[in-house]
Design a protein around this motif. Sequence first.
Motif, PDB file in Angstrom:
ATOM      1  N   VAL A  29       0.920  -1.206  -0.198  1.00  0.00           N
ATOM      2  CA  VAL A  29       0.057   0.111   0.063  1.00  0.00           C
ATOM      3  C   VAL A  29       0.802   1.125  -0.143  1.00  0.00           C
ATOM      4  CG1 VAL A  29      -1.823   1.121   1.375  1.00  0.00           C
ATOM      5  CG2 VAL A  29      -1.724  -1.299   1.486  1.00  0.00           C
ATOM      6  N   THR A  30       0.665   2.103  -0.804  1.00  0.00           N
ATOM      7  CA  THR A  30       1.165   3.389  -0.930  1.00  0.00           C
ATOM      8  C   THR A  30       0.216   4.583  -0.381  1.00  0.00           C
ATOM      9  OG1 THR A  30       2.592   2.752  -2.858  1.00  0.00           O
ATOM     10  CG2 THR A  30       2.465   5.101  -2.292  1.00  0.00           C
ATOM     11  N   ILE A  31       0.693   5.143   0.861  1.00  0.00           N
ATOM     12  CA  ILE A  31       0.076   6.273   1.413  1.00  0.00           C
ATOM     13  C   ILE A  31       0.898   7.460   1.201  1.00  0.00           C
ATOM     14  CG2 ILE A  31      -0.940   7.085   3.642  1.00  0.00           C
ATOM     15  CD1 ILE A  31      -1.671   4.527   4.412  1.00  0.00           C
ATOM     16  N   VAL A 125      -3.959  -1.485  14.114  1.00  0.00           N
ATOM     17  CA  VAL A 125      -4.622  -0.409  13.794  1.00  0.00           C
ATOM     18  C   VAL A 125      -5.040  -0.803  12.285  1.00  0.00           C
ATOM     19  CG1 VAL A 125      -4.289   2.018  12.645  1.00  0.00           C
ATOM     20  CG2 VAL A 125      -2.928   1.162  14.800  1.00  0.00           C
ATOM     21  N   LYS A 126      -6.155  -0.392  12.108  1.00  0.00           N
ATOM     22  CA  LYS A 126      -6.729  -0.669  10.699  1.00  0.00           C
ATOM     23  C   LYS A 126      -6.921   0.537   9.884  1.00  0.00           C
ATOM     24  CE  LYS A 126      -9.241  -5.085  11.856  1.00  0.00           C
ATOM     25  NZ  LYS A 126     -10.347  -5.553  11.959  1.00  0.00           N
ATOM     26  N   VAL A 127      -6.617   0.902   8.665  1.00  0.00           N
ATOM     27  CA  VAL A 127      -6.332   2.024   8.094  1.00  0.00           C
ATOM     28  C   VAL A 127      -7.551   1.634   6.956  1.00  0.00           C
ATOM     29  CG1 VAL A 127      -5.286   3.773   6.491  1.00  0.00           C
ATOM     30  CG2 VAL A 127      -4.043   2.475   8.644  1.00  0.00           C
ATOM     31  N   LYS A 128      -8.394   2.707   6.907  1.00  0.00           N
ATOM     32  CA  LYS A 128      -9.765   2.412   6.114  1.00  0.00           C
ATOM     33  C   LYS A 128      -9.767   3.673   5.069  1.00  0.00           C
ATOM     34  CE  LYS A 128     -12.684   2.279   9.136  1.00  0.00           C
ATOM     35  NZ  LYS A 128     -13.834   2.025   9.904  1.00  0.00           N
ATOM     36  N   LYS A 129     -10.012   3.314   3.979  1.00  0.00           N
ATOM     37  CA  LYS A 129     -10.584   4.361   2.897  1.00  0.00           C
ATOM     38  C   LYS A 129     -12.029   4.145   2.165  1.00  0.00           C
ATOM     39  CE  LYS A 129      -8.536   7.573  -0.587  1.00  0.00           C
ATOM     40  NZ  LYS A 129      -7.434   8.020  -1.140  1.00  0.00           N
ATOM     41  N   ALA A 130     -12.860   4.825   2.267  1.00  0.00           N
ATOM     42  CA  ALA A 130     -13.842   4.747   1.526  1.00  0.00           C
ATOM     43  C   ALA A 130     -14.749   3.602   1.915  1.00  0.00           C
ATOM     44  CB  ALA A 130     -13.827   4.572  -0.051  1.00  0.00           C
ATOM     45  N   GLU A 133     -11.054  -1.695   3.928  1.00  0.00           N
ATOM     46  CA  GLU A 133      -9.808  -1.620   4.771  1.00  0.00           C
ATOM     47  C   GLU A 133      -8.443  -1.698   3.720  1.00  0.00           C
ATOM     48  OE1 GLU A 133      -7.279  -4.806   7.240  1.00  0.00           O
ATOM     49  OE2 GLU A 133      -9.218  -4.542   8.012  1.00  0.00           O
ATOM     50  N   VAL A 134      -7.670  -0.886   3.722  1.00  0.00           N
ATOM     51  CA  VAL A 134      -6.402  -0.724   2.935  1.00  0.00           C
ATOM     52  C   VAL A 134      -5.343  -1.361   3.640  1.00  0.00           C
ATOM     53  CG1 VAL A 134      -5.615   0.934   1.230  1.00  0.00           C
ATOM     54  CG2 VAL A 134      -7.424   1.687   2.841  1.00  0.00           C
ATOM     55  N   LEU A 135      -5.192  -1.277   4.798  1.00  0.00           N
ATOM     56  CA  LEU A 135      -3.774  -1.672   5.444  1.00  0.00           C
ATOM     57  C   LEU A 135      -4.365  -1.979   6.779  1.00  0.00           C
ATOM     58  CD1 LEU A 135      -0.646  -1.557   5.683  1.00  0.00           C
ATOM     59  CD2 LEU A 135      -0.992   0.811   6.172  1.00  0.00           C
TER      60      LEU A 135
END
Length: 153
Positions: A29-31, A125-130, A133-135
């Motif tokens: 994943v690229t943030i 930690v869960k990173v979400k977008k829209a 879960e992304v990461l």
Amino acid sequence: MRVFAIFLALCLMAGCASKPDYYVSATPVTIPKTATFWIDTFDVEVVGKNDRFLPDEKVREQLHTDLIGRLLEDNRYASSKEAADYLLDVNSVYARRIQDTQGGFMSKIVADGTLLASVDFSYQVKVKKAGAEVLHFAQARQGLMPGGAIGQF
């Protein structure tokens, strides 16, 4: 020589079978470095009770405030949930290991005969977008300070 080869093979198998105390999702994943975050959920389970330590709610509040402060320092905290690029779901366990001194010298210093042996802190930690879960990543840290009556070197 055979014994050494068998010993080496067993050591390699044991090392490959063990799990690390952290986890990072395998998906690359690229943030972006300018991405902003919003803490969607923040759950802290506090383990280890004693009247001398902060109440559970105060521990939760201070950890939450500290995380927001660190994101603000880096200009990565969004002004609102809608303006955030990513949402964070944080689950953590803050465990106090309280030791009973069973008398001795420490009972002269501490009235109830107990002391804080160490602190363990684990998080996921869960990173979400829209909404997806992304990461996700996690780590377990055990035996943090103070390390008992003597402390850690």
